[in-house]
Design an enzyme around this catalytic site. Structure first.
Site, PDB file in Angstrom:
ATOM      1  N   CYS A 147      -3.360   1.328   6.692  1.00  0.00           N
ATOM      2  CA  CYS A 147      -3.524   0.847   8.066  1.00  0.00           C
ATOM      3  C   CYS A 147      -4.174   1.906   8.955  1.00  0.00           C
ATOM      4  CB  CYS A 147      -2.180   0.415   8.634  1.00  0.00           C
ATOM      5  SG  CYS A 147      -0.939   1.696   8.561  1.00  0.00           S
ATOM      6  N   ASN A 149       0.802  -1.231   0.000  1.00  0.00           N
ATOM      7  CA  ASN A 149       0.000   0.000   0.000  1.00  0.00           C
ATOM      8  C   ASN A 149       0.837   1.286   0.000  1.00  0.00           C
ATOM      9  OD1 ASN A 149       0.668  -0.710   2.694  1.00  0.00           O
ATOM     10  ND2 ASN A 149      -0.849   0.738   3.437  1.00  0.00           N
ATOM     11  N   GLU A 180       4.447  -4.176  12.239  1.00  0.00           N
ATOM     12  CA  GLU A 180       3.501  -3.086  11.953  1.00  0.00           C
ATOM     13  C   GLU A 180       2.331  -3.736  11.239  1.00  0.00           C
ATOM     14  OE1 GLU A 180       3.870   0.111  12.784  1.00  0.00           O
ATOM     15  OE2 GLU A 180       5.841  -0.194  13.670  1.00  0.00           O
TER      16      GLU A 180
HETATM   17  P1  NAP Z   1       0.348  -9.344   3.744  1.00  0.00           P
HETATM   18  O1  NAP Z   1      -0.475 -10.272   2.931  1.00  0.00           O
HETATM   19  O2  NAP Z   1       0.570  -9.631   5.161  1.00  0.00           O
HETATM   20  O3  NAP Z   1       1.746  -9.195   2.939  1.00  0.00           O
HETATM   21  C1  NAP Z   1       2.769  -8.375   3.392  1.00  0.00           C
HETATM   22  C2  NAP Z   1       4.113  -8.941   2.967  1.00  0.00           C
HETATM   23  O4  NAP Z   1       4.312 -10.209   3.574  1.00  0.00           O
HETATM   24  C3  NAP Z   1       4.253  -9.151   1.466  1.00  0.00           C
HETATM   25  O5  NAP Z   1       5.559  -8.799   1.075  1.00  0.00           O
HETATM   26  C4  NAP Z   1       4.041 -10.648   1.339  1.00  0.00           C
HETATM   27  O6  NAP Z   1       4.646 -11.223   0.217  1.00  0.00           O
HETATM   28  C5  NAP Z   1       4.731 -11.133   2.589  1.00  0.00           C
HETATM   29  N1  NAP Z   1       4.367 -12.504   2.962  1.00  0.00           N
HETATM   30  C6  NAP Z   1       3.229 -13.164   2.713  1.00  0.00           C
HETATM   31  N2  NAP Z   1       3.279 -14.402   3.234  1.00  0.00           N
HETATM   32  C7  NAP Z   1       4.484 -14.534   3.823  1.00  0.00           C
HETATM   33  C8  NAP Z   1       5.133 -15.566   4.537  1.00  0.00           C
HETATM   34  N3  NAP Z   1       4.543 -16.744   4.755  1.00  0.00           N
HETATM   35  N4  NAP Z   1       6.370 -15.350   5.023  1.00  0.00           N
HETATM   36  C9  NAP Z   1       6.982 -14.164   4.818  1.00  0.00           C
HETATM   37  N5  NAP Z   1       6.417 -13.148   4.138  1.00  0.00           N
HETATM   38  C10 NAP Z   1       5.180 -13.316   3.658  1.00  0.00           C
HETATM   39  O7  NAP Z   1      -0.240  -7.895   3.773  1.00  0.00           O
HETATM   40  P2  NAP Z   1      -0.818  -6.987   2.599  1.00  0.00           P
HETATM   41  O8  NAP Z   1      -2.133  -7.523   2.165  1.00  0.00           O
HETATM   42  O9  NAP Z   1       0.176  -6.718   1.575  1.00  0.00           O
HETATM   43  O10 NAP Z   1      -0.974  -5.649   3.433  1.00  0.00           O
HETATM   44  C11 NAP Z   1      -2.098  -5.399   4.151  1.00  0.00           C
HETATM   45  C12 NAP Z   1      -1.863  -5.333   5.628  1.00  0.00           C
HETATM   46  O11 NAP Z   1      -0.737  -4.546   5.985  1.00  0.00           O
HETATM   47  C13 NAP Z   1      -3.043  -4.675   6.275  1.00  0.00           C
HETATM   48  O12 NAP Z   1      -3.430  -5.421   7.385  1.00  0.00           O
HETATM   49  C14 NAP Z   1      -2.499  -3.318   6.678  1.00  0.00           C
HETATM   50  O13 NAP Z   1      -3.198  -2.694   7.714  1.00  0.00           O
HETATM   51  C15 NAP Z   1      -1.099  -3.658   7.034  1.00  0.00           C
HETATM   52  N6  NAP Z   1      -0.244  -2.462   7.068  1.00  0.00           N
HETATM   53  C16 NAP Z   1       0.207  -2.024   8.268  1.00  0.00           C
HETATM   54  C17 NAP Z   1       0.973  -0.860   8.344  1.00  0.00           C
HETATM   55  C18 NAP Z   1       1.497  -0.364   9.667  1.00  0.00           C
HETATM   56  O14 NAP Z   1       2.418   0.451   9.643  1.00  0.00           O
HETATM   57  N7  NAP Z   1       0.970  -0.797  10.798  1.00  0.00           N
HETATM   58  C19 NAP Z   1       1.264  -0.169   7.187  1.00  0.00           C
HETATM   59  C20 NAP Z   1       0.779  -0.658   5.973  1.00  0.00           C
HETATM   60  C21 NAP Z   1       0.029  -1.811   5.921  1.00  0.00           C
HETATM   61  P3  NAP Z   1       3.967 -11.395  -1.223  1.00  0.00           P
HETATM   62  O15 NAP Z   1       2.650 -10.715  -1.199  1.00  0.00           O
HETATM   63  O16 NAP Z   1       4.910 -10.734  -2.072  1.00  0.00           O
HETATM   64  O17 NAP Z   1       3.889 -12.854  -1.478  1.00  0.00           O
END
Ligand code: NAP
Length: 471
Positions: free
Chosen positions: A280, A149, A246
């Protein structure tokens, strides 16, 4: 683009397409790294970490400042990359580029301030005649896993502090938005001062190469930004190393009867629909006092209906698309679940392809996923309350706690909310979608562990080492 492994830009026969989520058009391809590539990157980072810790502070600062200069000189090019591979409109993307420049410059400044303290050992009887101090040493290798994002600035929030502290860092960017991360690396290499193996960006699937980074004990910290489920999986696998998490949110904003109504409407419409709610800090729950409920809701819904949804590169567009069709369908399912349970749809609720209308609902039962989980899309639900106690209880009643907001002109009310809202940050007369890159940033409960915000990330990426002289 190629990936950056041990100082070389490398290609691989296995490729991943990077597509614009609004129409599926191909933007570029990147290598699909193998497990062997990730292991090679960690191996290179072992030597990189030795080089990084020997970099004098002025050199670390120069790398970061020149990286920021490089991005500033190509501001529009970076913004277009974000807007094309990700979900932001071009106007939103430009703001992210400016913030990334800030993040790198603040990192350079914080490198200057990475100081320890002297320790008064003689506070304990028998410990007189000693003098000493502690310094902050780099942890060694940081593994960074980042989401789609904010594909540039959230990577900078890991790379900037890691380099400022003298660490090596291996970045695994989201496979849907790897180009911004690779372009960040390009900027940081532009000075020619960054030694080999200190910064690497390995493109590939989290499920294939993420595990290797997470489990390897040579990697001393995993800095993860993403969803709760993946975060919990990583925390379970990381073993004895530092973790920074995060994670997601379901952010509440309270609007009191003494609030500036116009301000509250404008700020919360922006907070609700920024990056099509894939943020987020997205305003998911709006709690509005009974005395102003109708007046607020009429204005909020009218402003929402006026939002222009469409082509991310069009200067007139207010809101773009979701990251893929599955994400748009998931949002729609959550809305349909709430409507079936008796919620009232005030506006929106339509999906076409990866687009979803800005959507507002009221009377959503507490058991619905829209009320308790993270929607991660352009949907906001309204609550009517009568007392601040009631509003705070609802606000705190989910397993997330990143940021919360309150609109009021009464200082007592603001201070009470600040004390009682169980979150990492309380915004007063701002929506939850407020952040500057120098402030401590992170959540409680399911929203995470540890803090980012350059100075705070920098501390998490170092270990204090004590030196004591017995005289
Ligand atoms: P996600 O599905 O958790 O993916 C995030 C990252 O994790 C991607 O690079 C993904 O890789 C990787 N990943 C997936 N499975 C993994 C595994 N088994 N082992 C290691 N890495 C793995 O999250 P998203 O859908 O992209 O993002 C949405 C979430 O992020 C929301 O919940 C949002 O609130 C949160 N977020 C939090 C913040 C904060 O600062 N608190 C900021 C932004 C977003 P691939 O997709 O490349 O396979």
């Amino acid at each position: 683009m190629k990936m950056l492994l041990n100082g070389e830009w490398l290609d691989r026969p296995r490729q991943m397409d990077v597509r614009d989520p609004q129409d599926g058009s191909l933007i570029d391809t990147v290598p699909m790294a193998s497990a062997g590539d990730m292991l090679a990157a960690i191996e290179a980072a072992v030597a990189g970490a030795q080089r990084a810790r020997c970099l004098p502070t002025h050199r670390r600062m120069a790398i970061l400042q020149q990286g920021a200069d490089f991005i500033a000189a190509q501001h529009e090019e970076y913004a277009r990359t974000i807007a094309r591979e990700g979900v932001k409109t071009i106007r939103e993307a430009r703001k992210e580029v400016s913030r990334c420049i800030d993040t790198l410059r603040i990192s350079a400044e914080e490198a200057r301030r990475l100081a320890g303290e002297t320790i008064p050992f003689d506070q304990r009887p028998g410990s007189e005649h000693r003098v000493g101090y502690f310094v902050r040493e780099p942890v060694g290798i940081v593994g960074a896993i980042t989401p789609f994002n904010d594909p540039l600035n959230l990577v900078a929030h890991k790379v900037g502090p890691a380099l400022a502290a003298g660490n090596a860092i291996v970045v695994k960017p989201d496979s849907k938005t790897p180009l911004s991360a690779l372009k960040l690396a390009e900027a940081l290499l532009s000075s020619g001062l960054l030694p080999r193996g200190v910064l690497q960006v390995i493109t590939g699937k989290g499920s294939e190469i993420g595990d290797i980074l997470v489990r390897d004990q040579r990697v001393r910290m995993i800095s993860f930004t993403g969803g709760l489920e993946v975060g919990q999986d990583i925390a379970g696998k990381a073993g004895l190393k530092k973790i920074g998490m995060e994670l997601g949110s379901n952010a509440p904003v309270i609007v009191m009867p003494d609030a500036d109504l116009e301000l509250a409407v404008e700020a919360n419409v922006s907070g609700a629909f920024w990056a099509a709610g894939q943020n987020c800090l997205h305003v998911q729950r709006l709690l509005v006092h009974d005395a102003i409920y109708e007046a607020f809701v009429d204005r909020f819904v009218a402003r929402t209906r006026a939002y222009r949804v469409g082509d991310k590169l069009d200067e007139q567009t207010d809101m773009g698309c979701l990251i893929n069709e599955a994400a748009a369908r998931r949002v729609d399912d959550m809305v349909q679940e709430a409507v079936a349970a008796g919620a009232t749809l005030l506006t929106g609720g339509n999906r076409w392809g990866t687009f979803y209308d800005p959507t507002v609902l009221e009377n959503v039962p507490a058991s619905c996923s829209l009320a308790c989980d993270e929607v991660y899309g352009p949907v906001t639900i309204l609550y009517r309350f009568r007392t601040l106690d009631e509003a705070i209880a609802v606000a705190n009643g989910v397993n997330y706690g990143l940021q919360a907001g309150i609109f009021t002109s009464n200082l007592q009310t603001a201070l009470r909310a600040a004390a009682e809202l169980h979150v990492g940050g309380v915004m007063i007369n701002e929506s939850t979608d407020y952040r500057i890159d120098a402030m401590p940033f992170g959540g409680v409960k399911g929203s995470g562990l540890g803090r980012e915000g350059v100075k705070f990330a920098l501390h998490e990426m170092t270990e204090p080492k004590v030196v004591c002289f017995s005289l």
